[in-house]
Motif scaffolding. Structure first.
Motif, PDB file in Angstrom:
ATOM      1  N   LEU A  30     105.814 -30.173  17.548  1.00 35.29           N
ATOM      2  CA  LEU A  30     106.429 -29.891  18.845  1.00 35.29           C
ATOM      3  C   LEU A  30     106.257 -28.418  19.210  1.00 35.29           C
ATOM      4  CD1 LEU A  30     108.240 -30.817  21.231  1.00 35.29           C
ATOM      5  CD2 LEU A  30     110.180 -30.102  19.841  1.00 35.29           C
ATOM      6  N   VAL A  31     106.472 -27.531  18.261  1.00 33.26           N
ATOM      7  CA  VAL A  31     106.307 -26.106  18.502  1.00 33.26           C
ATOM      8  C   VAL A  31     104.846 -25.788  18.807  1.00 33.26           C
ATOM      9  CG1 VAL A  31     106.454 -23.827  17.423  1.00 33.26           C
ATOM     10  CG2 VAL A  31     108.320 -25.447  17.155  1.00 33.26           C
ATOM     11  N   ASP A  32     103.916 -26.412  18.101  1.00 34.55           N
ATOM     12  CA  ASP A  32     102.488 -26.190  18.358  1.00 34.55           C
ATOM     13  C   ASP A  32     102.117 -26.593  19.779  1.00 34.55           C
ATOM     14  OD1 ASP A  32     102.193 -25.269  15.809  1.00 34.55           O
ATOM     15  OD2 ASP A  32     101.338 -27.129  15.004  1.00 34.55           O
ATOM     16  N   VAL A  33     102.573 -27.739  20.223  1.00 35.95           N
ATOM     17  CA  VAL A  33     102.267 -28.209  21.572  1.00 35.95           C
ATOM     18  C   VAL A  33     102.888 -27.282  22.614  1.00 35.95           C
ATOM     19  CG1 VAL A  33     102.689 -30.078  23.227  1.00 35.95           C
ATOM     20  CG2 VAL A  33     101.933 -30.612  20.912  1.00 35.95           C
ATOM     21  N   VAL A  36     100.828 -24.073  22.938  1.00 37.82           N
ATOM     22  CA  VAL A  36      99.577 -24.308  23.661  1.00 37.82           C
ATOM     23  C   VAL A  36      99.852 -24.401  25.159  1.00 37.82           C
ATOM     24  CG1 VAL A  36      97.744 -26.001  24.050  1.00 37.82           C
ATOM     25  CG2 VAL A  36      98.338 -25.327  21.730  1.00 37.82           C
ATOM     26  N   LEU A  37     100.900 -25.104  25.556  1.00 41.13           N
ATOM     27  CA  LEU A  37     101.256 -25.211  26.972  1.00 41.13           C
ATOM     28  C   LEU A  37     101.633 -23.849  27.545  1.00 41.13           C
ATOM     29  CD1 LEU A  37     103.290 -28.533  27.072  1.00 41.13           C
ATOM     30  CD2 LEU A  37     101.026 -28.099  28.019  1.00 41.13           C
ATOM     31  N   LEU A  38     102.348 -23.056  26.793  1.00 39.07           N
ATOM     32  CA  LEU A  38     102.723 -21.721  27.245  1.00 39.07           C
ATOM     33  C   LEU A  38     101.483 -20.868  27.509  1.00 39.07           C
ATOM     34  CD1 LEU A  38     104.954 -19.585  27.722  1.00 39.07           C
ATOM     35  CD2 LEU A  38     104.685 -18.979  25.321  1.00 39.07           C
ATOM     36  N   ILE A  39     100.520 -20.921  26.614  1.00 41.13           N
ATOM     37  CA  ILE A  39      99.288 -20.148  26.792  1.00 41.13           C
ATOM     38  C   ILE A  39      98.525 -20.632  28.018  1.00 41.13           C
ATOM     39  CG2 ILE A  39      97.022 -19.691  25.769  1.00 41.13           C
ATOM     40  CD1 ILE A  39      98.483 -19.648  23.043  1.00 41.13           C
ATOM     41  N   ILE A  40      98.449 -21.939  28.208  1.00 45.71           N
ATOM     42  CA  ILE A  40      97.750 -22.491  29.377  1.00 45.71           C
ATOM     43  C   ILE A  40      98.411 -22.024  30.664  1.00 45.71           C
ATOM     44  CG2 ILE A  40      97.278 -24.634  30.633  1.00 45.71           C
ATOM     45  CD1 ILE A  40      96.777 -25.929  27.886  1.00 45.71           C
ATOM     46  N   ILE A  43      97.762 -18.292  31.420  1.00 49.53           N
ATOM     47  CA  ILE A  43      96.406 -18.020  31.899  1.00 49.53           C
ATOM     48  C   ILE A  43      96.219 -18.505  33.328  1.00 49.53           C
ATOM     49  CG2 ILE A  43      93.967 -18.647  31.566  1.00 49.53           C
ATOM     50  CD1 ILE A  43      94.547 -18.581  28.542  1.00 49.53           C
ATOM     51  N   SER A  44      96.788 -19.665  33.657  1.00 49.04           N
ATOM     52  CA  SER A  44      96.544 -20.244  34.982  1.00 49.04           C
ATOM     53  C   SER A  44      97.475 -19.718  36.067  1.00 49.04           C
ATOM     54  CB  SER A  44      96.652 -21.769  34.912  1.00 49.04           C
ATOM     55  OG  SER A  44      97.973 -22.146  34.567  1.00 49.04           O
ATOM     56  N   ALA A  45      98.596 -19.108  35.738  1.00 47.31           N
ATOM     57  CA  ALA A  45      99.548 -18.638  36.744  1.00 47.31           C
ATOM     58  C   ALA A  45      98.972 -17.574  37.685  1.00 47.31           C
ATOM     59  CB  ALA A  45     100.821 -18.130  36.072  1.00 47.31           C
ATOM     60  N   PRO A  46      98.249 -16.568  37.210  1.00 46.23           N
ATOM     61  CA  PRO A  46      97.690 -15.590  38.161  1.00 46.23           C
ATOM     62  C   PRO A  46      96.674 -16.189  39.117  1.00 46.23           C
ATOM     63  CG  PRO A  46      97.669 -14.703  35.943  1.00 46.23           C
ATOM     64  CD  PRO A  46      98.060 -16.144  35.834  1.00 46.23           C
TER      65      PRO A  46
END
Length: 150
Positions: A30-33, A36-40, A43-46
């Protein structure tokens, strides 16, 4: 003399080998997923901030640091003016931007990022910046791409 083999302990050995159901949840996947979502999203927010596609001119200027949330004005190749991602006329530019800033008293505090296409007419960019300056916006920034290293 022993009847039934009570001293051998055969019944206990069978019980000890069995294990109960696992009652704890393994949170590592769960922490790994979530990471990964946090990093995605980071990156995509800007990339989601501005919706008008313009080809920015290349310069060697460095990035601008700002504390307040900037207002974005874009000018496309034909000279059309956009606030955020909605088109506006030159006459309504100051009024719409002042309402976005929260009034004329907040206009001098909020920076305005002017994103002009590199092929846009110079006259359109100069008129927009002059109108913004006359409306009370003092922190005007021209947004450009950094030039590639030679």
């Amino acid at each position: 003399m022993a009847l039934g083999g009570g001293a051998s302990g055969g019944g206990r050995r069978g019980r000890r080998g069995r294990r109960g159901p696992l009652t704890e949840i393994n949170v590592t996947p769960l922490v790994d997923v979530m990471l990964v979502l946090l990093i995605i999203f980071m990156i995509s927010a800007p990339l989601l901030t501005v919706g008008v596609p313009v080809e920015l001119p290349k310069t060697e200027a460095s990035a601008v640091e700002t504390d307040n949330e900037p207002l974005s004005v874009s000018i496309d190749q034909q000279g059309a003016i956009f606030i955020a991602d909605s088109e506006t006329s030159f006459d309504d530019l100051a009024v719409r931007l002042l309402t976005e800033a929260g009034g004329s008293d907040k206009a001098s505090e909020r920076p305005v990022f002017v994103r002009a296409d590199g092929r846009a007419p110079y006259q359109a960019v100069a008129r927009v910046m002059a109108r913004l300056s006359a409306s009370g916006f003092t922190k005007l920034n021209l947004i450009t791409d950094t030039a590639p290293e030679a």
